[in-house]
Design a protein around this motif. Structure first.
Motif, PDB file in Angstrom:
ATOM      1  N   ILE A 114      48.116  51.446  43.297  1.00 13.33           N
ATOM      2  CA  ILE A 114      48.074  50.580  42.274  1.00 13.33           C
ATOM      3  C   ILE A 114      47.127  49.466  42.839  1.00 13.33           C
ATOM      4  N   LYS A 115      47.776  48.997  43.789  1.00 17.82           N
ATOM      5  CA  LYS A 115      47.333  47.580  44.333  1.00 17.82           C
ATOM      6  C   LYS A 115      45.824  47.891  44.901  1.00 17.82           C
ATOM      7  N   GLU A 116      45.329  48.920  45.175  1.00 22.10           N
ATOM      8  CA  GLU A 116      43.985  49.164  45.584  1.00 22.10           C
ATOM      9  C   GLU A 116      42.878  49.396  44.533  1.00 22.10           C
ATOM     10  N   VAL A 117      43.757  49.788  43.099  1.00 25.44           N
ATOM     11  CA  VAL A 117      42.715  50.058  42.217  1.00 25.44           C
ATOM     12  C   VAL A 117      41.447  48.761  41.963  1.00 25.44           C
ATOM     13  N   PRO A 118      40.245  49.216  41.840  1.00 28.47           N
ATOM     14  CA  PRO A 118      39.482  48.182  41.887  1.00 28.47           C
ATOM     15  C   PRO A 118      39.135  47.427  40.196  1.00 28.47           C
ATOM     16  N   SER A 119      39.589  48.235  39.287  1.00 28.98           N
ATOM     17  CA  SER A 119      39.541  47.637  37.943  1.00 28.98           C
ATOM     18  C   SER A 119      40.493  48.242  36.884  1.00 28.98           C
ATOM     19  N   LEU A 120      41.221  47.243  36.214  1.00 29.89           N
ATOM     20  CA  LEU A 120      42.194  47.491  35.022  1.00 29.89           C
ATOM     21  C   LEU A 120      41.984  46.514  34.019  1.00 29.89           C
ATOM     22  N   SER A 121      42.115  47.003  32.772  1.00 28.55           N
ATOM     23  CA  SER A 121      42.131  45.911  31.645  1.00 28.55           C
ATOM     24  C   SER A 121      43.152  44.876  31.742  1.00 28.55           C
ATOM     25  N   PRO A 122      42.916  43.732  31.261  1.00 30.95           N
ATOM     26  CA  PRO A 122      44.183  42.704  31.143  1.00 30.95           C
ATOM     27  C   PRO A 122      45.469  43.432  30.667  1.00 30.95           C
ATOM     28  N   ARG A 123      45.326  44.302  29.585  1.00 26.48           N
ATOM     29  CA  ARG A 123      46.737  44.913  29.177  1.00 26.48           C
ATOM     30  C   ARG A 123      47.436  45.764  30.235  1.00 26.48           C
ATOM     31  N   ASP A 124      46.280  46.735  30.868  1.00 24.04           N
ATOM     32  CA  ASP A 124      47.048  47.484  31.880  1.00 24.04           C
ATOM     33  C   ASP A 124      47.294  46.784  33.168  1.00 24.04           C
ATOM     34  N   MET A 125      46.741  45.896  33.492  1.00 25.32           N
ATOM     35  CA  MET A 125      47.511  44.970  34.647  1.00 25.32           C
ATOM     36  C   MET A 125      48.759  44.465  34.220  1.00 25.32           C
ATOM     37  N   ASN A 126      48.983  43.801  33.011  1.00 24.74           N
ATOM     38  CA  ASN A 126      50.399  43.640  32.520  1.00 24.74           C
ATOM     39  C   ASN A 126      51.079  44.557  32.623  1.00 24.74           C
ATOM     40  N   PHE A 127      50.946  45.609  32.214  1.00 26.49           N
ATOM     41  CA  PHE A 127      51.572  46.870  31.987  1.00 26.49           C
ATOM     42  C   PHE A 127      52.239  47.085  33.597  1.00 26.49           C
ATOM     43  N   VAL A 128      51.404  47.391  34.452  1.00 26.19           N
ATOM     44  CA  VAL A 128      51.833  47.776  35.953  1.00 26.19           C
ATOM     45  C   VAL A 128      52.592  46.582  36.600  1.00 26.19           C
ATOM     46  N   CYS A 129      52.259  45.449  36.221  1.00 23.85           N
ATOM     47  CA  CYS A 129      52.894  44.341  36.884  1.00 23.85           C
ATOM     48  C   CYS A 129      54.476  44.285  36.234  1.00 23.85           C
ATOM     49  N   VAL A 130      54.724  44.546  34.965  1.00 26.90           N
ATOM     50  CA  VAL A 130      56.152  44.763  34.401  1.00 26.90           C
ATOM     51  C   VAL A 130      56.852  45.959  34.979  1.00 26.90           C
ATOM     52  N   ALA A 131      56.049  47.175  34.769  1.00 28.30           N
ATOM     53  CA  ALA A 131      56.636  48.540  35.104  1.00 28.30           C
ATOM     54  C   ALA A 131      56.886  48.760  36.669  1.00 28.30           C
ATOM     55  N   PHE A 132      56.159  48.112  37.308  1.00 32.68           N
ATOM     56  CA  PHE A 132      56.264  48.427  38.969  1.00 32.68           C
ATOM     57  C   PHE A 132      56.477  47.066  39.677  1.00 32.68           C
ATOM     58  N   ASP A 133      57.043  46.177  38.924  1.00 35.80           N
ATOM     59  CA  ASP A 133      57.377  44.849  39.429  1.00 35.80           C
ATOM     60  C   ASP A 133      56.382  44.254  40.645  1.00 35.80           C
ATOM     61  N   LEU A 134      55.370  44.088  40.163  1.00 39.54           N
ATOM     62  CA  LEU A 134      54.133  43.699  41.025  1.00 39.54           C
ATOM     63  C   LEU A 134      53.632  42.264  40.356  1.00 39.54           C
ATOM     64  N   LYS A 135      53.098  41.476  41.416  1.00 39.51           N
ATOM     65  CA  LYS A 135      52.609  40.171  40.863  1.00 39.51           C
ATOM     66  C   LYS A 135      51.159  40.462  40.901  1.00 39.51           C
ATOM     67  N   ARG A 136      50.438  39.849  39.950  1.00 35.58           N
ATOM     68  CA  ARG A 136      48.697  39.852  39.614  1.00 35.58           C
ATOM     69  C   ARG A 136      48.246  39.641  40.876  1.00 35.58           C
ATOM     70  N   GLU A 137      48.621  38.774  41.792  1.00 28.54           N
ATOM     71  CA  GLU A 137      47.880  38.301  42.868  1.00 28.54           C
ATOM     72  C   GLU A 137      47.717  39.481  44.008  1.00 28.54           C
ATOM     73  N   GLU A 138      48.659  40.557  43.868  1.00 29.11           N
ATOM     74  CA  GLU A 138      48.868  41.619  44.825  1.00 29.11           C
ATOM     75  C   GLU A 138      47.763  42.906  44.281  1.00 29.11           C
ATOM     76  N   LEU A 139      47.253  42.758  43.088  1.00 28.17           N
ATOM     77  CA  LEU A 139      46.139  43.580  42.678  1.00 28.17           C
ATOM     78  C   LEU A 139      45.022  43.514  42.964  1.00 28.17           C
ATOM     79  N   ARG A 140      44.041  44.262  43.543  1.00 28.29           N
ATOM     80  CA  ARG A 140      42.725  43.922  43.819  1.00 28.29           C
ATOM     81  C   ARG A 140      41.874  43.728  42.730  1.00 28.29           C
TER      82      ARG A 140
END
Length: 108
Positions: free
Chosen positions: A68-94
């Motif tokens: 997930i951290k390597e995925v080049p593009s996600l919508s803001p909604r999907d970014m929020n989902f992965v941050c909550v569901a996988f306990d990630l910080k936005r800054e960790e997402l490419r």
């Protein structure tokens, strides 16, 4: 409790829905080489069983989380989902850091 708690006890057979990757020939598909595309499609349009199949394919929830951290593009909604569901910080997402750089470039 998260939505993926059932994963470890799920006994059913799972496979990634071919409709998520409709434009690819799955008989000659390299699942590792295109892991970012697969994970992106599952996040955007997948069912819970698609997540389970990807967890099985990519080394469990932790392996999926790293992709997930390597995925080049996600919508803001999907970014929020992965941050909550996988306990990630936005800054960790490419995809988030790329968006910040793009916005910064366009505003200068």
């Amino acid at each position: 409790m998260t939505i993926f708690d059932e994963y470890k006890t799920y006994k059913g057979e799972v496979e990634i829905s071919p409709s998520l990757l409709w434009e690819y020939d799955l008989s000659h598909f390299d699942w590792w080489k295109t892991r970012k595309v697969v994970v992106q499609r599952i996040i955007e349009r997948g069912w819970l069983t698609d997540f389970y199949a990807a967890f099985k394919l990519y080394g469990g929830i932790e392996g999926f989380r790293e992709i997930i951290k390597e995925v080049p593009s996600l919508s803001p909604r999907d970014m929020n989902f992965v941050c909550v569901a996988f306990d990630l910080k936005r800054e960790e997402l490419r995809c988030y850091t790329r968006k910040l750089l793009r916005d910064q470039l366009l505003s200068s």
